[in-house]
Design a protein around this motif. Structure first.
Motif, mmCIF file in Angstrom:
data_model
loop_
_atom_site.group_PDB
_atom_site.id
_atom_site.type_symbol
_atom_site.label_atom_id
_atom_site.label_comp_id
_atom_site.label_asym_id
_atom_site.label_seq_id
_atom_site.Cartn_x
_atom_site.Cartn_y
_atom_site.Cartn_z
ATOM 1 N N HIS A 160 -37.542 11.887 -0.501
ATOM 2 C CA HIS A 160 -37.009 10.940 0.465
ATOM 3 C C HIS A 160 -35.665 11.403 1.018
ATOM 4 N N ALA A 161 -35.370 10.939 2.220
ATOM 5 C CA ALA A 161 -34.144 11.357 2.906
ATOM 6 C C ALA A 161 -32.904 11.018 2.083
ATOM 7 N N HIS A 162 -32.872 9.851 1.436
ATOM 8 C CA HIS A 162 -31.686 9.485 0.674
ATOM 9 C C HIS A 162 -31.512 10.369 -0.559
ATOM 10 N N GLN A 163 -32.609 10.966 -1.062
ATOM 11 C CA GLN A 163 -32.485 11.906 -2.167
ATOM 12 C C GLN A 163 -31.841 13.210 -1.701
ATOM 13 N N ILE A 164 -32.225 13.666 -0.519
ATOM 14 C CA ILE A 164 -31.603 14.857 0.051
ATOM 15 C C ILE A 164 -30.107 14.616 0.266
ATOM 16 N N THR A 165 -29.758 13.445 0.800
ATOM 17 C CA THR A 165 -28.352 13.107 1.026
ATOM 18 C C THR A 165 -27.584 13.078 -0.291
ATOM 19 N N HIS A 166 -28.178 12.459 -1.302
ATOM 20 C CA HIS A 166 -27.536 12.369 -2.612
ATOM 21 C C HIS A 166 -27.296 13.748 -3.212
ATOM 22 N N MET A 167 -28.305 14.600 -3.179
ATOM 23 C CA MET A 167 -28.180 15.915 -3.793
ATOM 24 C C MET A 167 -27.214 16.810 -3.020
ATOM 25 N N ARG A 168 -27.158 16.642 -1.707
ATOM 26 C CA ARG A 168 -26.183 17.371 -0.903
ATOM 27 C C ARG A 168 -24.766 16.989 -1.329
ATOM 28 N N SER A 169 -24.539 15.709 -1.609
ATOM 29 C CA SER A 169 -23.212 15.267 -2.035
ATOM 30 C C SER A 169 -22.858 15.828 -3.404
ATOM 31 N N VAL A 170 -23.856 15.985 -4.273
ATOM 32 C CA VAL A 170 -23.624 16.591 -5.588
ATOM 33 C C VAL A 170 -23.158 18.033 -5.429
ATOM 34 N N VAL A 171 -23.837 18.778 -4.572
ATOM 35 C CA VAL A 171 -23.487 20.176 -4.339
ATOM 36 C C VAL A 171 -22.096 20.296 -3.722
ATOM 37 N N GLU A 172 -21.777 19.398 -2.806
ATOM 38 C CA GLU A 172 -20.463 19.429 -2.160
ATOM 39 C C GLU A 172 -19.330 19.164 -3.145
ATOM 40 N N GLN A 173 -19.632 18.480 -4.249
ATOM 41 C CA GLN A 173 -18.638 18.226 -5.295
ATOM 42 C C GLN A 173 -18.698 19.280 -6.404
ATOM 43 N N GLN A 174 -19.325 20.421 -6.105
ATOM 44 C CA GLN A 174 -19.419 21.552 -7.024
ATOM 45 C C GLN A 174 -20.344 21.293 -8.208
ATOM 46 N N VAL B 119 -36.016 24.931 -9.102
ATOM 47 C CA VAL B 119 -35.829 25.226 -7.684
ATOM 48 C C VAL B 119 -34.452 24.752 -7.229
ATOM 49 N N PRO B 120 -33.553 25.657 -6.884
ATOM 50 C CA PRO B 120 -32.228 25.245 -6.389
ATOM 51 C C PRO B 120 -32.369 24.328 -5.178
ATOM 52 N N PHE B 121 -31.436 23.405 -5.044
ATOM 53 C CA PHE B 121 -31.501 22.404 -3.975
ATOM 54 C C PHE B 121 -31.556 23.025 -2.589
ATOM 55 N N ASP B 122 -30.854 24.131 -2.379
ATOM 56 C CA ASP B 122 -30.801 24.691 -1.030
ATOM 57 C C ASP B 122 -32.169 25.131 -0.523
ATOM 58 N N ILE B 123 -33.072 25.502 -1.426
ATOM 59 C CA ILE B 123 -34.432 25.874 -1.021
ATOM 60 C C ILE B 123 -35.181 24.651 -0.496
ATOM 61 N N ILE B 124 -35.042 23.543 -1.220
ATOM 62 C CA ILE B 124 -35.697 22.298 -0.790
ATOM 63 C C ILE B 124 -35.061 21.786 0.497
ATOM 64 N N GLU B 125 -33.741 21.847 0.576
ATOM 65 C CA GLU B 125 -33.034 21.343 1.752
ATOM 66 C C GLU B 125 -33.446 22.114 3.006
ATOM 67 N N GLU B 126 -33.550 23.422 2.904
ATOM 68 C CA GLU B 126 -33.956 24.237 4.051
ATOM 69 C C GLU B 126 -35.361 23.869 4.518
#
Length: 206
Positions: free
Chosen positions: A121-135, A153-160
Protein backbone atom coordinates in the motif's frame (compact mmCIF):
# COMPACT_ATOMS: atom_id res chain seq x y z
CA UNK A 1 -16.06 -11.31 12.16
CA UNK A 2 -15.97 -8.18 10.02
CA UNK A 3 -12.95 -5.88 10.38
CA UNK A 4 -12.87 -2.51 8.64
CA UNK A 5 -10.13 -0.01 7.77
CA UNK A 6 -10.31 3.52 9.26
CA UNK A 7 -12.10 4.68 6.07
CA UNK A 8 -14.83 2.08 6.57
CA UNK A 9 -13.73 -0.30 3.81
CA UNK A 10 -14.03 -3.97 4.72
CA UNK A 11 -10.68 -5.65 5.40
CA UNK A 12 -10.14 -8.82 3.39
CA UNK A 13 -7.19 -10.94 4.53
CA UNK A 14 -4.76 -11.51 1.69
CA UNK A 15 -1.75 -13.48 2.85
CA UNK A 16 0.16 -13.63 -0.38
CA UNK A 17 -1.57 -13.16 -3.70
CA UNK A 18 -3.25 -16.58 -3.77
CA UNK A 19 -4.20 -18.96 -0.96
CA UNK A 20 -1.75 -21.64 -0.01
CA UNK A 21 -2.73 -24.98 -1.53
CA UNK A 22 -3.19 -27.95 0.76
CA UNK A 23 -0.77 -30.76 0.14
CA UNK A 24 -2.38 -33.94 -1.13
CA UNK A 25 -1.68 -37.26 0.55
CA UNK A 26 0.31 -38.47 -2.45
CA UNK A 27 2.53 -35.38 -2.72
CA UNK A 28 6.02 -35.49 -1.26
CA UNK A 29 7.35 -32.65 0.78
CA UNK A 30 9.76 -30.41 -1.10
CA UNK A 31 12.09 -30.02 1.88
CA UNK A 32 12.26 -30.39 5.64
CA UNK A 33 11.06 -26.78 5.97
CA UNK A 34 7.71 -27.44 4.30
CA UNK A 35 5.67 -28.19 7.41
CA UNK A 36 2.62 -26.01 6.90
CA UNK A 37 4.11 -23.01 8.65
CA UNK A 38 3.55 -19.52 7.34
CA UNK A 39 6.28 -16.98 6.76
CA UNK A 40 4.99 -15.13 9.82
CA UNK A 41 5.34 -18.25 11.99
CA UNK A 42 8.94 -18.70 10.88
CA UNK A 43 9.78 -15.03 11.45
CA UNK A 44 8.24 -15.07 14.92
CA UNK A 45 10.43 -18.07 15.81
CA UNK A 46 13.46 -16.34 14.31
CA UNK A 47 12.87 -13.15 16.28
CA UNK A 48 12.40 -15.13 19.46
CA UNK A 49 15.79 -16.76 18.83
CA UNK A 50 17.44 -13.40 18.09
CA UNK A 51 15.91 -11.77 21.18
CA UNK A 52 16.76 -14.62 23.56
CA UNK A 53 20.37 -14.76 22.35
CA UNK A 54 20.93 -11.00 22.48
CA UNK A 55 21.48 -10.73 18.72
CA UNK A 56 18.69 -8.21 18.12
CA UNK A 57 15.51 -6.85 19.66
CA UNK A 58 12.75 -7.28 17.07
CA UNK A 59 9.02 -7.77 17.53
CA UNK A 60 5.85 -7.96 15.50
CA UNK A 61 3.91 -4.72 15.65
CA UNK A 62 0.54 -4.85 17.43
CA UNK A 63 -2.46 -3.86 15.32
CA UNK A 64 -4.85 -1.49 17.18
CA UNK A 65 -8.46 -2.57 16.63
CA UNK A 66 -11.66 -0.82 17.76
CA UNK A 67 -14.44 -3.31 18.52
CA UNK A 68 -17.87 -1.98 17.54
CA UNK A 69 -20.17 -5.01 17.62
CA UNK A 70 -20.18 -7.90 20.09
CA UNK A 71 -22.76 -10.66 20.47
CA UNK A 72 -23.26 -12.82 23.55
CA UNK A 73 -24.57 -16.28 22.55
CA UNK A 74 -24.45 -17.27 26.20
CA UNK A 75 -23.65 -15.71 29.53
CA UNK A 76 -20.09 -17.09 29.48
CA UNK A 77 -19.11 -16.40 25.85
CA UNK A 78 -18.74 -13.31 23.68
CA UNK A 79 -18.31 -13.19 19.89
CA UNK A 80 -16.85 -10.16 18.10
CA UNK A 81 -18.88 -9.52 14.94
CA UNK A 82 -17.45 -6.22 13.70
CA UNK A 83 -14.30 -4.19 14.34
CA UNK A 84 -12.23 -1.42 12.76
CA UNK A 85 -8.51 -0.85 12.42
CA UNK A 86 -7.94 2.38 14.37
CA UNK A 87 -5.11 3.45 12.06
CA UNK A 88 -3.75 2.13 8.74
CA UNK A 89 -1.13 -0.57 9.24
CA UNK A 90 2.46 0.29 8.40
CA UNK A 91 4.76 -2.73 8.40
CA UNK A 92 4.86 -6.09 10.18
CA UNK A 93 8.02 -5.89 12.29
CA UNK A 94 10.44 -3.40 13.80
CA UNK A 95 13.26 -3.29 16.29
CA UNK A 96 16.96 -2.64 16.85
CA UNK A 97 19.96 -4.55 15.55
CA UNK A 98 23.62 -3.63 16.03
CA UNK A 99 22.78 0.05 16.55
CA UNK A 100 20.43 0.19 13.55
CA UNK A 101 16.69 0.71 13.66
CA UNK A 102 15.14 -1.92 11.36
CA UNK A 103 11.62 -1.98 9.96
CA UNK A 104 10.31 -4.61 7.59
CA UNK A 105 7.33 -6.22 5.90
CA UNK A 106 6.86 -9.95 5.19
CA UNK A 107 5.15 -11.12 2.00
CA UNK A 108 4.47 -14.45 0.31
CA UNK A 109 3.53 -15.30 -3.26
CA UNK A 110 2.76 -18.58 -5.03
CA UNK A 111 4.02 -17.24 -8.34
CA UNK A 112 7.18 -18.96 -9.54
CA UNK A 113 8.37 -16.07 -11.71
CA UNK A 114 7.41 -12.72 -10.17
CA UNK A 115 6.23 -10.86 -7.08
CA UNK A 116 2.99 -8.85 -7.59
CA UNK A 117 2.96 -5.38 -6.04
CA UNK A 118 -0.81 -5.25 -5.48
CA UNK A 119 -0.59 -6.10 -1.76
CA UNK A 120 1.74 -3.23 -0.94
CA UNK A 121 0.00 0.00 0.00
CA UNK A 122 1.01 3.59 -0.65
CA UNK A 123 1.14 4.45 3.06
CA UNK A 124 3.59 1.58 3.60
CA UNK A 125 5.90 3.00 0.94
CA UNK A 126 5.64 6.43 2.61
CA UNK A 127 6.37 4.94 6.03
CA UNK A 128 9.40 2.97 4.87
CA UNK A 129 10.77 5.97 2.97
CA UNK A 130 10.65 7.95 6.23
CA UNK A 131 12.53 5.15 8.00
CA UNK A 132 15.30 5.28 5.40
CA UNK A 133 15.47 9.07 5.59
CA UNK A 134 16.12 8.76 9.34
CA UNK A 135 19.05 6.39 8.62
CA UNK A 136 17.07 3.30 9.56
CA UNK A 137 17.02 0.09 7.50
CA UNK A 138 13.76 -0.74 5.75
CA UNK A 139 13.32 -3.95 3.79
CA UNK A 140 10.97 -6.72 2.71
CA UNK A 141 11.26 -10.45 3.28
CA UNK A 142 9.64 -12.18 0.32
CA UNK A 143 8.91 -15.88 0.09
CA UNK A 144 8.20 -17.59 -3.21
CA UNK A 145 6.24 -20.42 -1.61
CA UNK A 146 5.87 -22.62 -4.70
CA UNK A 147 9.63 -22.96 -5.05
CA UNK A 148 10.45 -22.41 -1.35
CA UNK A 149 12.85 -19.50 -1.88
CA UNK A 150 13.37 -16.56 0.48
CA UNK A 151 14.78 -13.11 -0.28
CA UNK A 152 15.69 -10.12 1.86
CA UNK A 153 14.84 -7.18 -0.40
CA UNK A 154 16.15 -3.66 0.33
CA UNK A 155 13.43 -1.01 0.28
CA UNK A 156 14.90 0.87 -2.67
CA UNK A 157 14.24 -2.12 -4.96
CA UNK A 158 10.57 -2.18 -3.99
CA UNK A 159 10.29 1.61 -4.14
CA UNK A 160 11.71 1.74 -7.67
CA UNK A 161 9.27 -0.94 -8.85
CA UNK A 162 6.42 0.88 -7.09
CA UNK A 163 7.14 4.14 -8.91
CA UNK A 164 7.38 2.23 -12.20
CA UNK A 165 3.94 0.74 -11.55
CA UNK A 166 2.49 4.17 -10.69
CA UNK A 167 3.84 5.49 -13.99
CA UNK A 168 1.93 2.83 -15.88
CA UNK A 169 4.69 0.24 -16.04
CA UNK A 170 5.05 -3.32 -14.84
CA UNK A 171 2.95 -4.29 -11.81
CA UNK A 172 5.30 -6.93 -10.46
CA UNK A 173 8.98 -7.63 -9.87
CA UNK A 174 10.56 -10.52 -11.75
CA UNK A 175 12.20 -13.28 -9.78
CA UNK A 176 15.34 -12.62 -11.83
CA UNK A 177 15.50 -9.10 -10.34
CA UNK A 178 15.48 -10.55 -6.83
CA UNK A 179 18.21 -12.99 -7.80
CA UNK A 180 20.31 -10.09 -9.09
CA UNK A 181 19.64 -7.33 -6.54
CA UNK A 182 18.31 -8.92 -3.32
CA UNK A 183 19.93 -11.37 -0.88
CA UNK A 184 18.64 -14.93 -0.93
CA UNK A 185 18.61 -16.82 2.36
CA UNK A 186 18.11 -20.48 3.14
CA UNK A 187 15.66 -21.88 5.68
CA UNK A 188 17.41 -23.26 8.74
CA UNK A 189 16.77 -24.60 12.22
CA UNK A 190 17.91 -21.91 14.66
CA UNK A 191 17.33 -19.31 13.46
CA UNK A 192 14.66 -20.37 10.98
CA UNK A 193 15.15 -17.39 8.62
CA UNK A 194 18.51 -15.78 9.29
CA UNK A 195 17.74 -12.37 7.83
CA UNK A 196 20.41 -10.71 9.98
CA UNK A 197 23.05 -12.47 7.88
CA UNK A 198 21.49 -10.84 4.82
CA UNK A 199 21.38 -7.43 6.53
CA UNK A 200 25.11 -7.65 7.21
CA UNK A 201 25.71 -8.05 3.47
CA UNK A 202 23.34 -5.19 2.63
CA UNK A 203 25.03 -2.83 5.12
CA UNK A 204 28.49 -3.83 3.91
CA UNK A 205 27.54 -3.03 0.32
CA UNK A 206 26.29 0.48 1.11
Amino acid sequence: MTIRYPNGKVYKPNNSETPVKKQSKNEKKISFSNRGKTLEDDLNETNQFYNSHGLANVHKKPVPIQIVKVEYPSRSTAVIREAYFRTPSTTDYNGVWNGYYIDFEAKETESKTSFPLKNIHAHQITHMRSVVEQQGIAFFIVRFSSVDRYFVVPFDIIEEAWHTMESGGRKSIRLAAFEEKAVEIQIGFNPRIDYLAALKKIVANK
